[in-house]
Design a protein around this motif. Sequence first.
Motif, PDB file in Angstrom:
ATOM      1  N   LEU A 171       0.834  -1.206   0.000  1.00 28.57           N
ATOM      2  CA  LEU A 171       0.000   0.000   0.000  1.00 28.57           C
ATOM      3  C   LEU A 171       0.865   1.250   0.000  1.00 28.57           C
ATOM      4  N   LEU A 172       1.933   1.242   0.797  1.00 28.77           N
ATOM      5  CA  LEU A 172       2.819   2.400   0.867  1.00 28.77           C
ATOM      6  C   LEU A 172       3.543   2.618  -0.454  1.00 28.77           C
ATOM      7  N   LEU A 173       4.050   1.548  -1.040  1.00 33.48           N
ATOM      8  CA  LEU A 173       4.801   1.681  -2.291  1.00 33.48           C
ATOM      9  C   LEU A 173       3.896   2.138  -3.431  1.00 33.48           C
ATOM     10  N   SER A 174       2.723   1.524  -3.535  1.00 34.81           N
ATOM     11  CA  SER A 174       1.812   1.863  -4.636  1.00 34.81           C
ATOM     12  C   SER A 174       1.286   3.283  -4.525  1.00 34.81           C
ATOM     13  N   GLY A 175       0.940   3.699  -3.297  1.00 37.65           N
ATOM     14  CA  GLY A 175       0.362   5.029  -3.133  1.00 37.65           C
ATOM     15  C   GLY A 175       1.375   6.096  -2.862  1.00 37.65           C
ATOM     16  N   PHE A 176       2.030   6.022  -1.738  1.00 35.54           N
ATOM     17  CA  PHE A 176       2.935   7.076  -1.278  1.00 35.54           C
ATOM     18  C   PHE A 176       4.161   7.228  -2.172  1.00 35.54           C
ATOM     19  N   GLN A 177       4.961   6.187  -2.278  1.00 36.65           N
ATOM     20  CA  GLN A 177       6.237   6.297  -2.995  1.00 36.65           C
ATOM     21  C   GLN A 177       6.044   6.491  -4.482  1.00 36.65           C
ATOM     22  N   ASN A 178       5.195   5.683  -5.091  1.00 30.02           N
ATOM     23  CA  ASN A 178       4.999   5.741  -6.540  1.00 30.02           C
ATOM     24  C   ASN A 178       4.470   7.102  -6.976  1.00 30.02           C
ATOM     25  N   LEU A 179       3.440   7.588  -6.296  1.00 27.87           N
ATOM     26  CA  LEU A 179       2.847   8.868  -6.693  1.00 27.87           C
ATOM     27  C   LEU A 179       3.780  10.035  -6.416  1.00 27.87           C
ATOM     28  N   ALA A 180       4.455  10.028  -5.276  1.00 25.31           N
ATOM     29  CA  ALA A 180       5.340  11.134  -4.942  1.00 25.31           C
ATOM     30  C   ALA A 180       6.416  11.304  -6.004  1.00 25.31           C
ATOM     31  N   ILE A 181       6.993  10.204  -6.464  1.00 24.85           N
ATOM     32  CA  ILE A 181       8.042  10.282  -7.485  1.00 24.85           C
ATOM     33  C   ILE A 181       7.457  10.670  -8.840  1.00 24.85           C
ATOM     34  N   ASP A 182       6.370  10.016  -9.238  1.00 25.01           N
ATOM     35  CA  ASP A 182       5.791  10.275 -10.558  1.00 25.01           C
ATOM     36  C   ASP A 182       5.342  11.723 -10.713  1.00 25.01           C
ATOM     37  N   ILE A 183       4.669  12.256  -9.699  1.00 24.99           N
ATOM     38  CA  ILE A 183       4.166  13.630  -9.803  1.00 24.99           C
ATOM     39  C   ILE A 183       5.318  14.623  -9.783  1.00 24.99           C
ATOM     40  N   ALA A 184       6.346  14.360  -8.959  1.00 22.89           N
ATOM     41  CA  ALA A 184       7.511  15.248  -8.926  1.00 22.89           C
ATOM     42  C   ALA A 184       8.209  15.269 -10.283  1.00 22.89           C
ATOM     43  N   VAL A 185       8.320  14.112 -10.919  1.00 17.80           N
ATOM     44  CA  VAL A 185       8.940  14.045 -12.240  1.00 17.80           C
ATOM     45  C   VAL A 185       8.083  14.779 -13.275  1.00 17.80           C
ATOM     46  N   ASP A 186       6.767  14.566 -13.229  1.00 16.25           N
ATOM     47  CA  ASP A 186       5.869  15.257 -14.158  1.00 16.25           C
ATOM     48  C   ASP A 186       5.952  16.771 -14.000  1.00 16.25           C
ATOM     49  N   ARG A 187       6.065  17.229 -12.755  1.00 15.52           N
ATOM     50  CA  ARG A 187       6.170  18.665 -12.516  1.00 15.52           C
ATOM     51  C   ARG A 187       7.497  19.204 -13.060  1.00 15.52           C
ATOM     52  N   SER A 188       8.562  18.474 -12.816  1.00 16.04           N
ATOM     53  CA  SER A 188       9.878  18.924 -13.266  1.00 16.04           C
ATOM     54  C   SER A 188       9.987  18.950 -14.786  1.00 16.04           C
ATOM     55  N   GLU A 189       9.331  18.010 -15.446  1.00 15.49           N
ATOM     56  CA  GLU A 189       9.416  17.916 -16.905  1.00 15.49           C
ATOM     57  C   GLU A 189       8.361  18.750 -17.618  1.00 15.49           C
ATOM     58  N   LEU A 228       3.723  14.930  -0.737  1.00 17.95           N
ATOM     59  CA  LEU A 228       5.184  14.860  -0.707  1.00 17.95           C
ATOM     60  C   LEU A 228       5.801  15.231  -2.046  1.00 17.95           C
ATOM     61  N   SER A 229       5.055  15.064  -3.123  1.00 17.01           N
ATOM     62  CA  SER A 229       5.605  15.350  -4.455  1.00 17.01           C
ATOM     63  C   SER A 229       6.023  16.805  -4.627  1.00 17.01           C
ATOM     64  N   SER A 230       5.537  17.679  -3.745  1.00 16.63           N
ATOM     65  CA  SER A 230       5.903  19.092  -3.851  1.00 16.63           C
ATOM     66  C   SER A 230       7.274  19.382  -3.251  1.00 16.63           C
ATOM     67  N   VAL A 231       7.870  18.399  -2.548  1.00 20.70           N
ATOM     68  CA  VAL A 231       9.157  18.628  -1.880  1.00 20.70           C
ATOM     69  C   VAL A 231      10.347  18.555  -2.833  1.00 20.70           C
ATOM     70  N   PRO A 232      10.498  17.493  -3.659  1.00 24.54           N
ATOM     71  CA  PRO A 232      11.663  17.426  -4.553  1.00 24.54           C
ATOM     72  C   PRO A 232      11.704  18.621  -5.512  1.00 24.54           C
ATOM     73  N   ARG A 233      12.892  19.171  -5.712  1.00 20.53           N
ATOM     74  CA  ARG A 233      13.029  20.347  -6.563  1.00 20.53           C
ATOM     75  C   ARG A 233      13.268  19.989  -8.028  1.00 20.53           C
ATOM     76  N   SER A 234      13.546  18.713  -8.302  1.00 19.34           N
ATOM     77  CA  SER A 234      13.801  18.299  -9.676  1.00 19.34           C
ATOM     78  C   SER A 234      13.480  16.825  -9.821  1.00 19.34           C
ATOM     79  N   ALA A 235      13.390  16.368 -11.074  1.00 17.87           N
ATOM     80  CA  ALA A 235      13.153  14.953 -11.325  1.00 17.87           C
ATOM     81  C   ALA A 235      14.304  14.116 -10.797  1.00 17.87           C
TER      82      ALA A 235
END
Length: 285
Positions: A89-107, A182-189
């Motif tokens: 549940l944590l990997l599918s929701g928290f980790q996966n989305l946080a990384i994917d959205i941060a990458v989408d925002r950066s790109e 959490l996806s708003s925290v990373p500054r880049s992909a």
Amino acid sequence: MSVLEHSGRTARSTVGRSRVGMGLWRGRFELMQYVRSGDTVFFTFLFPILMLGLFSVAFGADGDMQPAPGLPPVPVAQMYLPAMLAAGLLLSGFQNLAIDIAVDRSEGVLKRLGATPLSPVSYFLGKIVQVGVTGVVQAAVLLVFAAVVLGVPLPTDPAQWATFAWVFVLGITGSALLGVALSSVPRSARSAVAVVIPIGLVVQFISGVYFQFYLLPDWLQSAASALPVKWMAQGMRYVFLPEEYSALEQNGEWNIAGVAIALTVWLVVGLVLARVTFRWNRRDA
């Protein structure tokens, strides 16, 4: 009812249906993107299955486990199954989305979406649909693997499966919303993975995913009580472990009411944080 009031309600109803419809369409698109991403499928979909098999082989050579005198012995895989379900549940929701959205925002993907009629509500709904569908499939495959390959006895009481269902729904929805926040925290992909994965690993270790929770010191168990993964795993232990194993919990009971309250609180916190922090662009962009 006046014509003006009727028109206003009709407009709001139409907007609501439009947001839901666009969210479901976005969810279908997200699912297609997820399936096409082989590395994401492997690390977030198959990782709990591989870990459950590894723990079963590594610690199951001596047969069933009996954590304390008087408790019925259970297979090693049965002891780790609840934790692996919570980790999924944590990997599918928290980790996966946080990384994917941060990458989408950066790109710049989110910037382009922000210029379309897609609302943040529809975007959130699409992400939750994707996480929900993949989470259900992941859990189903994990349970089949545990039962068929590792010989884990599954519950036969419908009430236990009902508990599994609401723990699953609250857990994966809350995890997804916290991932959006959490996806708003990373500054880049490039920094997304470096920021998100360590947080996920620390949370899992503290919450007793890789070590049995009853083996953790009391102060660490108390610290884990402030995290949602601990409550997801506790709810899953109630479902898949014998009733006598409640003696290993922090207060000697399953405390299912506490599980429901904690996961609901975290879902609300995740919703508020996701709505407050989400931006199509970074604020400093």
